[in-house]
Design a protein around this motif. Sequence first.
Motif, PDB file in Angstrom:
ATOM      1  N   UNK A  45       2.417   8.014   7.430  1.00  0.00           N
ATOM      2  CA  UNK A  45       3.538   8.261   7.193  1.00  0.00           C
ATOM      3  C   UNK A  45       4.000   7.501   6.430  1.00  0.00           C
ATOM      4  N   UNK A  46       3.732   6.566   5.932  1.00  0.00           N
ATOM      5  CA  UNK A  46       3.594   5.207   4.949  1.00  0.00           C
ATOM      6  C   UNK A  46       3.284   5.974   3.094  1.00  0.00           C
ATOM      7  N   UNK A  47       1.681   6.586   3.841  1.00  0.00           N
ATOM      8  CA  UNK A  47       1.151   6.711   2.389  1.00  0.00           C
ATOM      9  C   UNK A  47       0.069   7.328   2.199  1.00  0.00           C
ATOM     10  N   UNK A  48       0.738   8.729   1.239  1.00  0.00           N
ATOM     11  CA  UNK A  48       0.390  10.300   1.827  1.00  0.00           C
ATOM     12  C   UNK A  48      -1.136  10.839   1.715  1.00  0.00           C
ATOM     13  N   UNK A  49      -1.527   9.393   0.462  1.00  0.00           N
ATOM     14  CA  UNK A  49      -3.442   9.610  -0.438  1.00  0.00           C
ATOM     15  C   UNK A  49      -3.832   8.393   0.684  1.00  0.00           C
ATOM     16  N   UNK A  50      -4.939   8.704   0.309  1.00  0.00           N
ATOM     17  CA  UNK A  50      -5.987   7.238   0.524  1.00  0.00           C
ATOM     18  C   UNK A  50      -6.654   6.435  -0.630  1.00  0.00           C
ATOM     19  N   UNK A 107      -5.421   2.897  -2.986  1.00  0.00           N
ATOM     20  CA  UNK A 107      -5.960   1.884  -2.657  1.00  0.00           C
ATOM     21  C   UNK A 107      -4.955   0.824  -1.698  1.00  0.00           C
ATOM     22  N   UNK A 108      -3.747   1.025  -1.879  1.00  0.00           N
ATOM     23  CA  UNK A 108      -2.756   0.590  -0.526  1.00  0.00           C
ATOM     24  C   UNK A 108      -2.861   0.811   0.983  1.00  0.00           C
ATOM     25  N   UNK A 109      -3.181   2.117   1.356  1.00  0.00           N
ATOM     26  CA  UNK A 109      -4.477   2.792   2.059  1.00  0.00           C
ATOM     27  C   UNK A 109      -5.188   2.257   2.456  1.00  0.00           C
ATOM     28  N   UNK A 111      -6.608  -1.015   1.658  1.00  0.00           N
ATOM     29  CA  UNK A 111      -6.027  -2.411   1.660  1.00  0.00           C
ATOM     30  C   UNK A 111      -5.686  -2.346   3.217  1.00  0.00           C
ATOM     31  N   UNK A 112      -4.329  -1.407   3.879  1.00  0.00           N
ATOM     32  CA  UNK A 112      -3.497  -1.284   4.903  1.00  0.00           C
ATOM     33  C   UNK A 112      -4.781  -1.020   6.143  1.00  0.00           C
ATOM     34  N   UNK A 113      -5.904  -0.929   6.030  1.00  0.00           N
ATOM     35  CA  UNK A 113      -6.694  -0.067   6.988  1.00  0.00           C
ATOM     36  C   UNK A 113      -7.651  -1.229   7.018  1.00  0.00           C
ATOM     37  N   UNK A 114      -7.718  -1.929   6.372  1.00  0.00           N
ATOM     38  CA  UNK A 114      -8.521  -3.354   5.618  1.00  0.00           C
ATOM     39  C   UNK A 114      -7.832  -4.169   6.737  1.00  0.00           C
ATOM     40  N   UNK A 115      -6.749  -4.350   6.723  1.00  0.00           N
ATOM     41  CA  UNK A 115      -6.189  -5.629   7.656  1.00  0.00           C
ATOM     42  C   UNK A 115      -5.724  -4.702   8.502  1.00  0.00           C
ATOM     43  N   UNK A 116      -5.700  -4.480   8.955  1.00  0.00           N
ATOM     44  CA  UNK A 116      -5.458  -3.832  10.780  1.00  0.00           C
ATOM     45  C   UNK A 116      -6.809  -3.151  11.255  1.00  0.00           C
TER      46      UNK A 116
END
Length: 103
Positions: free
Chosen positions: A71-76, A78-80, A82-87
Motif C-alpha cells: 500500500x506504500x511501496x508498489x514494487x519490491x 530497496x525501501x520495501x 528495508x521496511x520488511x527487515x525492520x518489521x
Amino acid sequence: MSSLYPDQQLRRRAMAWALRIKVNPKRVDIVQMPKKWGSCTSEGVVTFADELAETDKEFQDYVIVHELLHLRYRSHGKRFHAMMSVLVPNWRELKQRSRHSTE
C-alpha cells in the motif's frame, strides 16, 4: 482460546499491523487462494488466503506485512526490503518456508 473464527483472527491481526505500519487498506478479504498467500491491489484491497489463518503467527506476520507494505511501496525495491527487515527481521527465512508466492 479466542471466540473468533480463524479468518476473523487473521483480519484482526492484519488491521493491527495496518495501524502499526500506518497504512489504511480499503478492505481486507480472506478467500480461497490456491496459489498465493496474499495480494494487494492498487485500489487498496488486501486479500489473504484462508489457509494463512491455519499457519503460525510468525508466518502470518510475514505475509500480512508484505502485502500491507504494498500500500506504500508498489514494487519490491530497496525501501520495501528495508521496511520488511525492520518489521519482520527474519522475513527472508520465512519466505523460504513458503510453498506459495507473496509476490
